[in-house]
Scaffold this motif. Structure first.
Motif, PDB file in Angstrom:
ATOM      1  N   PRO A 194       0.967  -1.197  -0.139  1.00 24.54           N
ATOM      2  CA  PRO A 194       0.065   0.183  -0.170  1.00 24.54           C
ATOM      3  C   PRO A 194       0.852   1.286  -0.018  1.00 24.54           C
ATOM      4  O   PRO A 194       2.126   1.097   0.458  1.00 24.54           O
ATOM      5  CB  PRO A 194      -0.775  -0.140   1.292  1.00 24.54           C
ATOM      6  N   LEU A 195       0.334   2.396  -0.398  1.00 22.76           N
ATOM      7  CA  LEU A 195       1.172   3.609  -0.502  1.00 22.76           C
ATOM      8  C   LEU A 195       1.567   4.277   1.049  1.00 22.76           C
ATOM      9  O   LEU A 195       2.517   4.531   1.162  1.00 22.76           O
ATOM     10  CB  LEU A 195       0.640   4.674  -1.432  1.00 22.76           C
ATOM     11  N   ARG A 196       0.508   4.036   1.814  1.00 25.68           N
ATOM     12  CA  ARG A 196       0.468   4.433   3.080  1.00 25.68           C
ATOM     13  C   ARG A 196       0.568   3.338   4.132  1.00 25.68           C
ATOM     14  O   ARG A 196      -0.550   2.341   4.082  1.00 25.68           O
ATOM     15  CB  ARG A 196      -0.817   5.665   3.590  1.00 25.68           C
ATOM     16  N   ALA A 197       1.472   2.889   4.738  1.00 23.12           N
ATOM     17  CA  ALA A 197       1.761   2.053   5.769  1.00 23.12           C
ATOM     18  C   ALA A 197       0.561   2.153   6.807  1.00 23.12           C
ATOM     19  O   ALA A 197       0.261   3.123   7.336  1.00 23.12           O
ATOM     20  CB  ALA A 197       2.905   1.765   6.395  1.00 23.12           C
ATOM     21  N   VAL A 246      -0.511  -0.721  -4.515  1.00 25.36           N
ATOM     22  CA  VAL A 246       0.111  -0.575  -5.804  1.00 25.36           C
ATOM     23  C   VAL A 246       0.435  -1.730  -6.515  1.00 25.36           C
ATOM     24  O   VAL A 246       0.306  -2.242  -7.874  1.00 25.36           O
ATOM     25  CB  VAL A 246       1.513   0.301  -5.418  1.00 25.36           C
ATOM     26  N   ALA A 247       0.881  -2.887  -5.816  1.00 27.38           N
ATOM     27  CA  ALA A 247       1.037  -4.298  -6.442  1.00 27.38           C
ATOM     28  C   ALA A 247       0.962  -5.194  -5.181  1.00 27.38           C
ATOM     29  O   ALA A 247       1.034  -4.993  -4.083  1.00 27.38           O
ATOM     30  CB  ALA A 247       2.462  -4.196  -6.828  1.00 27.38           C
ATOM     31  N   ILE A 248       0.394  -6.499  -5.738  1.00 27.97           N
ATOM     32  CA  ILE A 248       0.245  -7.484  -4.772  1.00 27.97           C
ATOM     33  C   ILE A 248       0.864  -8.878  -5.410  1.00 27.97           C
ATOM     34  O   ILE A 248       0.757  -9.168  -6.544  1.00 27.97           O
ATOM     35  CB  ILE A 248      -1.070  -7.848  -4.787  1.00 27.97           C
ATOM     36  N   ASP A 305      -1.723   4.851 -13.270  1.00 31.60           N
ATOM     37  CA  ASP A 305      -3.222   5.212 -12.641  1.00 31.60           C
ATOM     38  C   ASP A 305      -2.689   6.379 -11.638  1.00 31.60           C
ATOM     39  O   ASP A 305      -1.533   6.901 -11.468  1.00 31.60           O
ATOM     40  CB  ASP A 305      -3.575   4.237 -11.744  1.00 31.60           C
ATOM     41  N   VAL A 306      -3.718   6.930 -10.853  1.00 29.47           N
ATOM     42  CA  VAL A 306      -3.308   8.091 -10.057  1.00 29.47           C
ATOM     43  C   VAL A 306      -2.515   7.577  -8.925  1.00 29.47           C
ATOM     44  O   VAL A 306      -1.668   8.510  -8.575  1.00 29.47           O
ATOM     45  CB  VAL A 306      -4.798   8.647  -9.540  1.00 29.47           C
ATOM     46  N   ASP A 307      -2.569   6.527  -8.403  1.00 31.00           N
ATOM     47  CA  ASP A 307      -1.863   6.165  -7.332  1.00 31.00           C
ATOM     48  C   ASP A 307      -0.310   5.904  -7.695  1.00 31.00           C
ATOM     49  O   ASP A 307       0.558   6.045  -6.915  1.00 31.00           O
ATOM     50  CB  ASP A 307      -2.382   5.039  -6.652  1.00 31.00           C
ATOM     51  N   ALA A 308      -0.221   5.396  -8.909  1.00 32.69           N
ATOM     52  CA  ALA A 308       1.296   4.862  -9.382  1.00 32.69           C
ATOM     53  C   ALA A 308       1.226   4.845 -10.681  1.00 32.69           C
ATOM     54  O   ALA A 308       0.467   4.342 -11.291  1.00 32.69           O
ATOM     55  CB  ALA A 308       1.791   3.674  -8.161  1.00 32.69           C
TER      56      ALA A 308
END
Ligand SMILES: Cc1cc2nc3c(=O)[nH]c(=O)nc-3n(C[C@H](O)[C@H](O)[C@H](O)COP(=O)(O)OP(=O)(O)OC[C@H]3O[C@@H](n4cnc5c(N)ncnc54)[C@H](O)[C@@H]3O)c2cc1C
Length: 287
Positions: A180-183, A190-192, A254-257
């Motif tokens: 996740p971007l924020r712990a 972002v990736a799994i 995408d907007v997050d990454a």
């Protein structure tokens, strides 16, 4: 005046399917995706059919096969899989997705049936366990590989509902890692990466690896699976194999990454997922 959506509350799967086919109603389970339709500039459907009251869609049973009802929530799945080492990856996926409030509402069916949601945590965890899905409609049931539902949900469902997920019991080592971007926050990952490994004498015999959120649809990573076979069961070695085989991923912007970043974080996430699987073998606590 705009008519508010109509809510159907069936008591049988047959009635639910009839509401979809005859009234054009859209299934709703936990509602965590549907409720955000306005944020995505999507119009409300003219009607919704509530699935969570259907007893056939509830419950987790662990026998020769694992059966997970479509309306089982992430929190319920996390609870049911907590004591099963071979389901460590799936447990992690259910227990760490989103945030506690969402996990109490969001369902397995909603996670797998949401078209255009690339960051579903349960999809990669179930893909690498060889999951199949059972869909109901037309008075009969159809069983198909999860990958078929994920790659073409409209045709796999087509007026049907997802009833349950099934997967064979195994003694695989499984692990799950997400970025996740924020712990600790509720951000979409972002990736799994999820892994399921068969191993003996410190070597990987066969590997299944599935990736979510990097491309629009979660999928397996066949090049890495081939590279891992015969390798030492070691997170650092898995990272090196992932670095050598990551060229086939086309990360989505995408907007997050951006896409390049999603690709770049894949090798360390593979290392973390393999480390997670090894924790299961060592009898590490499942949290
Ligand atoms: C802030 C926030 C953060 C989140 N973060 C994550 C995350 O990090 N990881 C993650 O995995 N999830 C996350 N989610 C949950 C996300 O919404 C999931 O997709 C969720 O599992 C959807 O389940 P639901 O039961 O709420 O689906 P709903 O909103 O009820 O339905 C979603 C879609 O699935 C269809 N559907 C639902 N059930 C069925 C069925 N049985 N048969 C056929 N179609 C069906 C509906 O028609 C609809 O199109 C987050 C949600 C929120 C609000």
């Amino acid at each position: 005046m705009v008519e508010p959506p109509r809510l159907h509350q069936p008591t049988t799967v047959g009635d639910a399917v009839a509401a979809i086919r005859e009234d054009g109603a859209v299934p709703i389970a936990g509602g965590t995706w549907v409720m955000r339709s306005p944020l995505r500039n999507e119009p409300w459907a003219k009607g919704y059919v509530a699935l969570t009251g259907l007893p056939e869609l509830r419950g987790v049973e662990i026998a020769a096969e694992l059966r997970i009802g479509a309306c089982v929530t992430h929190a319920e799945l996390a609870g049911a899989t907590a004591g099963e080492p071979w389901l460590r990856g799936l447990h992690r996926a259910a227990a760490r997705s989103a945030n506690p409030a969402v996990r109490r509402m969001a369902t397995v069916g909603g996670n797998l049936c949401t078209a255009a949601f690339p960051a579903a945590d349960l999809s990669p965890a179930l893909l690498c366990l060889g999951a199949q899905v059972v869909v109901s409609g037309d008075g009969h049931e159809r069983r198909l590989p999860l990958a078929d539902l994920l790659s073409a949900p409209a045709s796999a469902l087509d007026g049907r509902i997802l009833r349950e997920v099934r997967l064979p019991r195994s003694d695989l080592l499984t692990g799950h890692a997400r970025l996740p971007l924020r712990a600790g926050g509720g951000d979409y990952p972002v990736a799994i990466v999820s892994v399921a490994l068969a191993a003996a004498d410190g070597l990987i015999e066969t590997a299944r690896v599935a990736v979510g959120s990097v491309e629009p649809v979660p999928r397996r990573w066949p090049e890495l699976e081939a590279a891992l076979a015969g390798c030492p069961l070691d997170p650092a070695e898995a990272v090196r194999c992932a670095e050598r085989t990551a060229h086939g991923w086309s990360g989505r912007d995408d907007v997050d990454a951006p896409g390049w970043y999603r690709r770049r974080v894949l090798p360390p996430l593979v290392g973390r997922a393999v480390g997670d699987a090894l924790g299961a073998r060592a009898g590490g606590a499942i949290t």
